[in-house]
Every structure is written in C-alpha cells, then in structure tokens.
Write a protein that holds these residues in place. Structure first.
Motif, mmCIF file in Angstrom:
data_model
loop_
_atom_site.group_PDB
_atom_site.id
_atom_site.type_symbol
_atom_site.label_atom_id
_atom_site.label_comp_id
_atom_site.label_asym_id
_atom_site.label_seq_id
_atom_site.Cartn_x
_atom_site.Cartn_y
_atom_site.Cartn_z
ATOM 1 N N ASP A 83 0.677 -1.058 0.092
ATOM 2 C CA ASP A 83 -0.060 0.067 0.065
ATOM 3 C C ASP A 83 0.904 1.147 -0.097
ATOM 4 N N THR A 84 2.109 1.217 0.323
ATOM 5 C CA THR A 84 2.835 2.367 0.558
ATOM 6 C C THR A 84 3.796 2.457 -0.811
ATOM 7 N N GLY A 85 3.697 1.777 -1.518
ATOM 8 C CA GLY A 85 4.502 1.784 -3.022
ATOM 9 C C GLY A 85 5.904 1.215 -2.910
ATOM 10 N N TRP A 86 6.221 0.373 -1.842
ATOM 11 C CA TRP A 86 7.607 0.092 -1.774
ATOM 12 C C TRP A 86 7.821 -1.161 -2.893
ATOM 13 N N VAL A 87 6.761 -2.160 -2.920
ATOM 14 C CA VAL A 87 6.889 -3.105 -3.714
ATOM 15 C C VAL A 87 6.954 -2.607 -5.109
ATOM 16 N N GLU A 88 6.252 -1.671 -5.423
ATOM 17 C CA GLU A 88 6.422 -0.930 -6.740
ATOM 18 C C GLU A 88 7.707 -0.521 -7.083
ATOM 19 N N ALA A 89 8.307 0.219 -6.127
ATOM 20 C CA ALA A 89 9.513 0.990 -6.102
ATOM 21 C C ALA A 89 10.554 -0.053 -6.393
ATOM 22 N N LEU A 90 10.625 -1.230 -5.604
ATOM 23 C CA LEU A 90 11.813 -2.161 -5.514
ATOM 24 C C LEU A 90 11.459 -2.897 -6.924
ATOM 25 N N THR A 91 10.460 -3.364 -7.263
ATOM 26 C CA THR A 91 10.467 -4.138 -8.511
ATOM 27 C C THR A 91 10.825 -3.389 -9.720
ATOM 28 N N SER A 92 10.250 -1.976 -9.533
ATOM 29 C CA SER A 92 10.812 -0.933 -11.016
ATOM 30 C C SER A 92 12.317 -0.902 -10.998
ATOM 31 N N ALA A 93 12.974 -1.153 -9.799
ATOM 32 C CA ALA A 93 14.472 -0.889 -9.723
ATOM 33 C C ALA A 93 15.017 -2.358 -10.124
ATOM 34 N N GLY A 94 14.281 -3.126 -10.311
ATOM 35 C CA GLY A 94 14.779 -4.675 -10.748
ATOM 36 C C GLY A 94 14.943 -5.490 -9.821
ATOM 37 N N TYR A 95 14.403 -5.198 -8.707
ATOM 38 C CA TYR A 95 14.454 -6.297 -7.622
ATOM 39 C C TYR A 95 13.415 -7.212 -7.455
ATOM 40 N N ARG A 96 13.342 -8.472 -6.635
ATOM 41 C CA ARG A 96 12.283 -9.219 -6.362
ATOM 42 C C ARG A 96 11.862 -8.808 -5.122
ATOM 43 N N ALA A 97 10.674 -8.464 -5.008
ATOM 44 C CA ALA A 97 10.086 -8.105 -3.607
ATOM 45 C C ALA A 97 9.445 -9.116 -2.802
ATOM 46 N N ILE A 98 9.715 -9.579 -1.762
ATOM 47 C CA ILE A 98 9.100 -10.667 -0.849
ATOM 48 C C ILE A 98 8.686 -9.936 0.401
ATOM 49 N N THR A 99 7.175 -10.086 0.408
ATOM 50 C CA THR A 99 6.734 -9.696 1.721
ATOM 51 C C THR A 99 6.174 -10.895 2.568
ATOM 52 N N LEU A 100 6.267 -10.559 3.823
ATOM 53 C CA LEU A 100 6.088 -11.862 4.820
ATOM 54 C C LEU A 100 5.122 -11.165 5.861
ATOM 55 N N ASP A 101 4.065 -11.868 6.216
ATOM 56 C CA ASP A 101 3.134 -11.451 7.277
ATOM 57 C C ASP A 101 3.772 -12.282 8.627
ATOM 58 N N ASN A 102 4.321 -11.238 9.438
ATOM 59 C CA ASN A 102 4.831 -11.747 10.634
ATOM 60 C C ASN A 102 3.712 -12.698 11.466
ATOM 61 N N ARG A 103 4.303 -13.540 12.150
ATOM 62 C CA ARG A 103 3.420 -14.386 13.112
ATOM 63 C C ARG A 103 2.466 -13.158 13.866
ATOM 64 N N GLY A 104 1.598 -13.567 14.041
ATOM 65 C CA GLY A 104 0.493 -12.748 14.847
ATOM 66 C C GLY A 104 -0.094 -11.567 13.970
ATOM 67 N N HIS A 105 0.300 -11.437 12.769
ATOM 68 C CA HIS A 105 -0.204 -10.441 11.971
ATOM 69 C C HIS A 105 -0.956 -10.961 10.643
ATOM 70 N N GLY A 106 -1.552 -9.942 9.905
ATOM 71 C CA GLY A 106 -1.959 -10.188 8.354
ATOM 72 C C GLY A 106 -2.711 -11.767 8.249
ATOM 73 N N GLN A 107 -2.200 -12.343 7.410
ATOM 74 C CA GLN A 107 -2.841 -13.832 7.079
ATOM 75 C C GLN A 107 -2.219 -14.951 7.789
ATOM 76 N N SER A 108 -1.202 -14.607 8.453
ATOM 77 C CA SER A 108 -0.387 -15.649 9.262
ATOM 78 C C SER A 108 -1.211 -15.882 10.627
ATOM 79 N N ASP A 109 -0.771 -17.310 10.926
ATOM 80 C CA ASP A 109 -1.290 -17.738 12.571
ATOM 81 C C ASP A 109 -0.958 -16.855 13.454
ATOM 82 N N LYS A 110 -1.844 -16.720 14.392
ATOM 83 C CA LYS A 110 -1.798 -15.684 15.635
ATOM 84 C C LYS A 110 -1.867 -16.285 16.893
ATOM 85 N N PRO A 111 -0.601 -16.865 17.090
ATOM 86 C CA PRO A 111 -0.747 -17.330 18.469
ATOM 87 C C PRO A 111 -0.937 -16.317 19.763
#
Length: 256
Positions: free
Chosen positions: A38-66
């Motif tokens: 949402d902040t444009g980081w993925v777009e900025a990184l991929t535009s610069a020629g990198y592979r952007a990998i985002t992780l949902d930390n445990r407890g957050h997003g779509q990941s398990d939440k112990p």
C-alpha cells in the motif's frame, strides 16, 4: 496468499518481480500489504529491478496468531524469515525491515549472517539496544475495552492502527510483550553486513540512527526529513535512499 510452515505455524507471504530478492519485514500491528504494498515499496523495488518478497509476521496479517508471549521473541521471528528463504530456495537476500521488522532483520543479520547480503533498518535507531519505553502502554491500549478512554498518545496511535487493519489485538498484545526485546550492544557490534539505518527526523519511538550506525561496522545513517514514526514508512526520500543503498551494495542484476 501463498504460505509456508515455520515452527509449527502457517505463515503467509507474497512475491513480486524478478531479480535479486529483497525480503521485506513489516512493523508491529502492520502486514506485508499495509507496510510494503500500500505504501508503494513493492512497486519501487520491482521497478528498480529487484524481487520484492513480503512476509506477514506471526500474529499479523494472514499468518497464524498465537496468544503465547513466548512465540514472539525477535530471535524466533528471525527464524521465520529464514524459513521463508528456505521455502523459496533462496540462498541469500537483502533484508528490509521497518520498526519491529528492523529489529527482526537485525537479529537475522546477527544469527544468519550467511543468508543476509545487506540490511535496511527503517524506523529503528538506538532503541534496538535501549528497548521501547512505551511498550506497556501500548499493551494496555490494545487490551482496553474501547478507544474512548485512552489518553496515552502512542497507545492511541497503535489502537487506532490495529482497528483500522482489523488486527487480532490479543495476539498483538502477546507480541508486544516479547518482540521488543533489546539487542545486546556487543551483538550489534558483531553485525557484519552493510546496513542502512533510516529514521524519521521527528521519530521519537526509534531512537537516533547515527549512534546505532556508528556501532555497526560498515553501517550508515539516513535521516528521513520531517517524518515521525508512522509517516516515515512510505516516504519517497526513504525509498530513494534505500534503493540507492541497494544499488551500491547489491546491483539489481546480481544473482544469488
């Protein structure tokens, strides 16, 4: 979202673009989407020629939440990040972390130096060592029955943010208990990869970037002008400094 297994948990991630991998580790109460897409980081990184990998930390997003506080030490979450690299068959990556994500990145660079080519610590200065003074107020704010009675400014900020992102507040409270564990000064000195320490000029949560950069051999500091902790995340000058740093330490056409 695709997922992988780490320490008995199912964790979510996404991958964008080609080129050398940059693993993006989000901050407390955020997610891969909120912090990096949402902040444009993925777009900025991929535009610069990198592979952007985002992780949902445990407890957050779509990941398990112990709800177990023992599940959230930064050393443990750093192992999740390495498990994601293993899952994707990636030997080495650049690591970009913001706030809690920068703390995780620091432990990862220390524990698994051979997997980290370089690191960017966004929104994390000397409080990597000094710890977070507002943590107990944030926990109380997350567990409070309603926003109305909250007066502590940082607690209010995170409660509003957690409600906005639809987060599991009990999991976040457990996470805040242990994820803010400080890193030993001696261990910080032993981080042996190039590091960019980038902190907003008005960020009172992170601590100053310069003294932290001075402790890490081969580190440099960048002050994000006129930004506080929350508003520095997607700042254009921060992105430009990060991509310039990656370009010097890790050309986009390099191969793992």
């Amino acid at each position: 979202m695709p997922n992988f297994q780490s320490d008995g948990l199912t964790l979510a991630y996404e991958s964008f673009g080609d080129g050398f991998p940059v693993l993006c580790i989000h901050g407390f109460a955020s997610s891969g989407k909120v912090n990096w897409i949402d902040t444009g980081w993925v777009e900025a990184l991929t535009s610069a020629g990198y592979r952007a990998i985002t992780l949902d930390n445990r407890g957050h997003g779509q990941s398990d939440k112990p709800y177990d506080t023992e599940a959230y030490y930064p050393q443990v979450m750093a192992k999740d990040a390495v498990a994601l690299l293993d899952h994707l068959g990636i030997e080495k990556a650049a690591v970009l972390g913001y706030s809690m994500g920068a703390r995780i990145a620091a432990f990862m660079a220390f524990q698994d130096e051979e997997r980290v080519v370089c690191a960017i610590f966004g929104g994390m200065g000397m409080n990597l060592i000094n710890g977070l003074s507002d943590g107990n107020d944030i926990i109380a704010g997350l567990r409070a029955p309603a926003l109305a009675g909250l007066t502590h400014p940082t607690a209010r900020q995170f409660r509003i943010f957690a409600e906005h992102t639809g987060a599991d507040r009990e999991a976040l409270a457990a996470c805040m208990e242990t994820s803010r564990e400080p890193m030993a000064r001696a261990d910080v000195r032993r981080i042996n990869v190039p590091v960019l320490v980038a902190v907003g000029e008005a960020d009172v949560m992170a601590g100053p970037p310069e003294p932290l950069a001075e402790l890490i051999p081969g580190a440099e500091a960048f002050v994000i002008p006129k930004r506080d902790h929350m508003r520095a995340t997607g700042d254009a000058k921060f992105k430009a400094a990060a991509i310039e740093f990656l370009g010097r330490t890790l050309p986009a056409n390099s191969h793992s």
